[in-house]
Scaffold this motif. Structure first.
Motif, PDB file in Angstrom:
ATOM      1  N   VAL A  39      29.201 -26.999  19.299  1.00  0.00           N
ATOM      2  CA  VAL A  39      30.121 -28.113  20.139  1.00  0.00           C
ATOM      3  C   VAL A  39      30.266 -28.470  20.054  1.00  0.00           C
ATOM      4  CG1 VAL A  39      28.960 -30.704  20.111  1.00  0.00           C
ATOM      5  CG2 VAL A  39      27.614 -29.487  18.798  1.00  0.00           C
ATOM      6  N   ASN A  40      31.603 -27.839  19.458  1.00  0.00           N
ATOM      7  CA  ASN A  40      32.852 -28.113  20.230  1.00  0.00           C
ATOM      8  C   ASN A  40      33.440 -27.423  21.238  1.00  0.00           C
ATOM      9  OD1 ASN A  40      33.370 -29.869  17.672  1.00  0.00           O
ATOM     10  ND2 ASN A  40      34.339 -28.723  16.368  1.00  0.00           N
ATOM     11  N   GLN A  41      32.947 -26.247  20.484  1.00  0.00           N
ATOM     12  CA  GLN A  41      33.259 -25.133  21.948  1.00  0.00           C
ATOM     13  C   GLN A  41      32.986 -25.371  23.297  1.00  0.00           C
ATOM     14  OE1 GLN A  41      31.989 -21.267  21.317  1.00  0.00           O
ATOM     15  NE2 GLN A  41      34.043 -21.056  21.102  1.00  0.00           N
ATOM     16  N   VAL A  42      32.051 -26.007  23.710  1.00  0.00           N
ATOM     17  CA  VAL A  42      31.749 -26.641  25.051  1.00  0.00           C
ATOM     18  C   VAL A  42      32.532 -27.576  25.174  1.00  0.00           C
ATOM     19  CG1 VAL A  42      30.035 -27.680  26.324  1.00  0.00           C
ATOM     20  CG2 VAL A  42      29.726 -26.610  24.854  1.00  0.00           C
ATOM     21  N   MET A  43      32.835 -29.187  23.935  1.00  0.00           N
ATOM     22  CA  MET A  43      32.974 -30.065  24.253  1.00  0.00           C
ATOM     23  C   MET A  43      35.054 -30.275  24.158  1.00  0.00           C
ATOM     24  SD  MET A  43      30.542 -31.824  24.751  1.00  0.00           S
ATOM     25  CE  MET A  43      28.580 -31.530  24.597  1.00  0.00           C
ATOM     26  N   PHE A  44      35.220 -29.254  23.757  1.00  0.00           N
ATOM     27  CA  PHE A  44      36.917 -29.692  23.327  1.00  0.00           C
ATOM     28  C   PHE A  44      37.814 -28.381  23.500  1.00  0.00           C
ATOM     29  CE2 PHE A  44      34.722 -32.458  20.174  1.00  0.00           C
ATOM     30  CZ  PHE A  44      35.053 -33.812  21.248  1.00  0.00           C
ATOM     31  N   LEU A  45      37.021 -26.752  22.981  1.00  0.00           N
ATOM     32  CA  LEU A  45      37.953 -25.340  23.431  1.00  0.00           C
ATOM     33  C   LEU A  45      37.489 -24.902  24.083  1.00  0.00           C
ATOM     34  CD1 LEU A  45      36.297 -24.868  19.389  1.00  0.00           C
ATOM     35  CD2 LEU A  45      38.840 -25.730  20.534  1.00  0.00           C
ATOM     36  N   THR A  60      42.730 -25.753  11.281  1.00  0.00           N
ATOM     37  CA  THR A  60      40.966 -26.295  11.659  1.00  0.00           C
ATOM     38  C   THR A  60      40.604 -26.563  12.874  1.00  0.00           C
ATOM     39  OG1 THR A  60      41.018 -28.430  10.961  1.00  0.00           O
ATOM     40  CG2 THR A  60      40.225 -26.788   9.350  1.00  0.00           C
ATOM     41  N   GLY A  61      42.804 -26.859  13.679  1.00  0.00           N
ATOM     42  CA  GLY A  61      42.310 -27.693  15.244  1.00  0.00           C
ATOM     43  C   GLY A  61      42.137 -28.465  15.268  1.00  0.00           C
ATOM     44  N   CYS A  62      42.322 -29.826  14.260  1.00  0.00           N
ATOM     45  CA  CYS A  62      41.849 -30.712  14.103  1.00  0.00           C
ATOM     46  C   CYS A  62      40.060 -31.426  13.828  1.00  0.00           C
ATOM     47  CB  CYS A  62      42.174 -31.452  14.933  1.00  0.00           C
ATOM     48  SG  CYS A  62      42.517 -33.879  14.654  1.00  0.00           S
ATOM     49  N   PHE A  63      39.803 -30.439  13.258  1.00  0.00           N
ATOM     50  CA  PHE A  63      38.028 -29.937  12.896  1.00  0.00           C
ATOM     51  C   PHE A  63      37.714 -29.346  14.089  1.00  0.00           C
ATOM     52  CE2 PHE A  63      40.092 -33.753  11.453  1.00  0.00           C
ATOM     53  CZ  PHE A  63      40.358 -33.254   9.772  1.00  0.00           C
ATOM     54  N   ARG A  64      38.055 -28.920  14.342  1.00  0.00           N
ATOM     55  CA  ARG A  64      37.695 -27.971  16.027  1.00  0.00           C
ATOM     56  C   ARG A  64      36.869 -27.021  15.845  1.00  0.00           C
ATOM     57  NH1 ARG A  64      41.963 -29.752  20.719  1.00  0.00           N
ATOM     58  NH2 ARG A  64      43.294 -28.946  18.759  1.00  0.00           N
ATOM     59  N   THR A  79      32.351 -36.768  20.222  1.00  0.00           N
ATOM     60  CA  THR A  79      32.967 -36.541  21.949  1.00  0.00           C
ATOM     61  C   THR A  79      33.631 -38.684  21.822  1.00  0.00           C
ATOM     62  OG1 THR A  79      31.146 -37.863  22.480  1.00  0.00           O
ATOM     63  CG2 THR A  79      31.675 -36.071  22.776  1.00  0.00           C
ATOM     64  N   ASP A  80      33.552 -39.024  20.767  1.00  0.00           N
ATOM     65  CA  ASP A  80      33.949 -40.568  21.004  1.00  0.00           C
ATOM     66  C   ASP A  80      35.349 -41.041  20.007  1.00  0.00           C
ATOM     67  OD1 ASP A  80      32.507 -41.498  22.631  1.00  0.00           O
ATOM     68  OD2 ASP A  80      31.958 -44.123  21.440  1.00  0.00           O
ATOM     69  N   THR A  81      35.187 -39.718  19.816  1.00  0.00           N
ATOM     70  CA  THR A  81      36.704 -39.389  18.518  1.00  0.00           C
ATOM     71  C   THR A  81      38.036 -38.868  19.109  1.00  0.00           C
ATOM     72  OG1 THR A  81      35.532 -38.562  17.044  1.00  0.00           O
ATOM     73  CG2 THR A  81      35.745 -40.942  17.263  1.00  0.00           C
ATOM     74  N   GLY A  82      37.817 -38.125  20.174  1.00  0.00           N
ATOM     75  CA  GLY A  82      38.157 -37.501  20.329  1.00  0.00           C
ATOM     76  C   GLY A  82      38.294 -36.803  19.920  1.00  0.00           C
ATOM     77  N   CYS A  83      37.257 -35.652  19.147  1.00  0.00           N
ATOM     78  CA  CYS A  83      37.095 -35.032  17.375  1.00  0.00           C
ATOM     79  C   CYS A  83      37.950 -35.278  16.860  1.00  0.00           C
ATOM     80  CB  CYS A  83      37.762 -33.001  17.959  1.00  0.00           C
ATOM     81  SG  CYS A  83      36.106 -32.321  17.544  1.00  0.00           S
ATOM     82  N   PHE A  84      38.820 -36.404  16.324  1.00  0.00           N
ATOM     83  CA  PHE A  84      38.811 -36.932  15.300  1.00  0.00           C
ATOM     84  C   PHE A  84      40.346 -37.007  15.289  1.00  0.00           C
ATOM     85  CE2 PHE A  84      35.078 -33.718  14.394  1.00  0.00           C
ATOM     86  CZ  PHE A  84      34.454 -35.553  13.769  1.00  0.00           C
TER      87      PHE A  84
END
Lengths: 318, 318
Positions: free
Chosen positions: B187-193, A158-162, B156-161
């Motif tokens: 949310v993940n797409q904007v913040m992490f992907l 899951t890409g670390c839940f991403r 965001t505070d956990t770097g997506c866990f």
């Protein structure tokens, strides 16, 4: 394949013995984590169980397999395939056993009749979620190594839940792994928080050489064969690079081309507004809506021409 | 600060009205997500509630603040600070109100007496976990926008866990956000992907220019002031770059230097075997064991000399 319920699957595992776990070709964290966790769980039930060596196991996943592997399939073994979607993905070490897989546990929703019996749940983001439920049914005490193998399975798929396949069930399964003692941060550090310098150099190369079309909506990146040697890249380094272009802000269609001999391998990743599978179908390939691939002749140039024509054919003005 | 229990905190919020939520200086996803979620929740209870504009809000987080912000603090407002660790971190728009914060909700375990009353739970990985519990106690129906603001805070505070602060509670809180309708993938797409091409160019620059010491155990990267203009970098692009060197395979001490006028800003990230805070103490700074910082004179060269001496003083042979 005779479809079983999860309790029937647990019943089958309780009734038999001498298990050999099979992992899929080009094995990832899910297939390895599931095989390792189920193998460890069956041993806790007093069963003999091993994971069959797969010549394509990479360094990153070796710790999960410690003390569990066996080099060849012994006589009278009960073969269990975890996360193997089709018979074509049997490991190279068990190609001849494709019709002798006694039990298949998977989350890929294919129509493949592969496996004598099995449990397939396409709602699971990772096969690891199923194995966790199965170990609960088997009343196996999930210890730290089993919990970490399952967490590896669930987090990597899951890409670390991403990724979009992540569900509430996925997150709760990961929480359970933590409850059972998994050092999830240690897993995350290896899988998601560390990059080899060689991988960073590959990304820097792609950043400098990616070409943009249609006002930045289309990104085309290419990896020449010589780059692998030049940068000292391993398969682990290149493994999940296909998403590189798609993840640049503004890009809706990300293309990764790889030179393999005289051929060009095309990987396409798209946002929901576009269809990667339709694009690749023009190039003689296929896949899913968001991720698809094709292989064409003519190396990188041939692949680039083919994929740009295909994208144009899908109505994108380049 | 008078310490309250969580039920007492809920009681305070039920009894009062005219709330203004405050976010911290250089606001991140946790402070913004918490302020937005609590503001939305209080409105559902029929209260008047706003989030105070913060001149440092960045584009990435604007969607969560839609329809919630107010430019200035009105008379008779009840001020609620979410995720603000100390009075020094009050937003520039409310600096004069540092002694008038009626309620502080936070997860930073500082000894700061800041706030008239408050609830501080340092076991929460993100302040968002506390706000979720609080909204449950207030019996607020958590809808999609509130759930997405909370998911933004927690992820965001956990770097997506991925980071070490992630707990089973964190993962279950995220699962609850999904249950309440949060589109966590969006949310993940904007913040992490998604990465801006400018950010990728910064990473490529750092890949090419990072210097290694002690057999690859120490990495020193530097960002000259001119690079920001040259690559067109925004604060969002540079935001979380401090971990860059530490995340290269083999690196135990990662140093990021930033040129700010005639000064050099030092950020140090370490693996558990080393102490970032002790290293930065030699340079007149401080922080936590795994992440610390300092500012010295002499620009990038001064900072590089100072931090290498500090690392050597901590017993690392360079």
């Amino acid at each position: 394949m005779i479809p079983l319920t999860l309790p029937e699957t647990a019943g089958f595992l309780r009734e038999h013995d001498n298990y050999i776990m099979l992992t899929h070709r080009r094995p990832d964290g899910d297939t390895i984590g599931c095989a390792a966790a189920l193998c460890g769980g069956l041993r806790k039930l007093g069963k003999q169980a091993y994971v069959l060596e797969n010549p394509q196991f990479t360094e990153k996943f070796r710790p999960y397999l410690e003390g569990l592997t066996i080099p060849a399939i012994p006589d009278n073994a009960v073969l269990v395939a975890t996360d193997i979607a089709t018979g074509k993905l049997m490991p190279l070490s068990a190609e001849d056993y494709v019709n002798q897989v006694d039990l298949r546990i998977d989350h890929h929703g294919h129509d493949d009749a592969f496996g004598l019996r099995g449990y397939v749940d396409p709602t699971a983001a990772a096969c690891g979620e199923i194995i966790l439920d199965l170990l609960r049914l088997l009343e196996v005490p999930v210890d730290k190594p089993i919990a970490e193998a399952l967490y590896c399975a669930i987090s990597t798929d899951t890409g670390c839940f991403r990724y979009s396949n992540t569900t509430a069930r996925t997150l709760r399964a990961a929480a359970e792994c933590r409850d059972c003692g998994a050092d999830t941060f240690a897993v995350n550090q290896v899988m998601f928080l560390t990059k080899r310098l060689e991988r960073l150099k590959l990304e820097a190369y792609l950043t400098a050489h990616t070409e943009f079309y249609a006002g930045g909506k289309v990104a085309v990146s290419a990896i020449p064969e010589a780059l692998k040697l030049e940068l000292g890249l391993t398969e682990d380094d290149i493994d999940d690079i296909s998403g590189f272009g798609r993840e640049i802000a503004g890009v809706q269609i990300g293309v990764m081309l790889r030179e393999v001999g005289s051929q060009g391998k095309i990987s396409v990743r798209t946002s929901p507004a576009y269809n990667a599978s339709a694009i690749c179908a023009h190039c003689g390939g296929g896949g899913h809506k968001a991720a698809a691939g094709a292989t064409v002749d003519g190396g990188l140039n041939g692949a680039k021409t083919a994929v740009l024509q295909a994208i144009a054919a899908e109505g994108v003005a380049l």
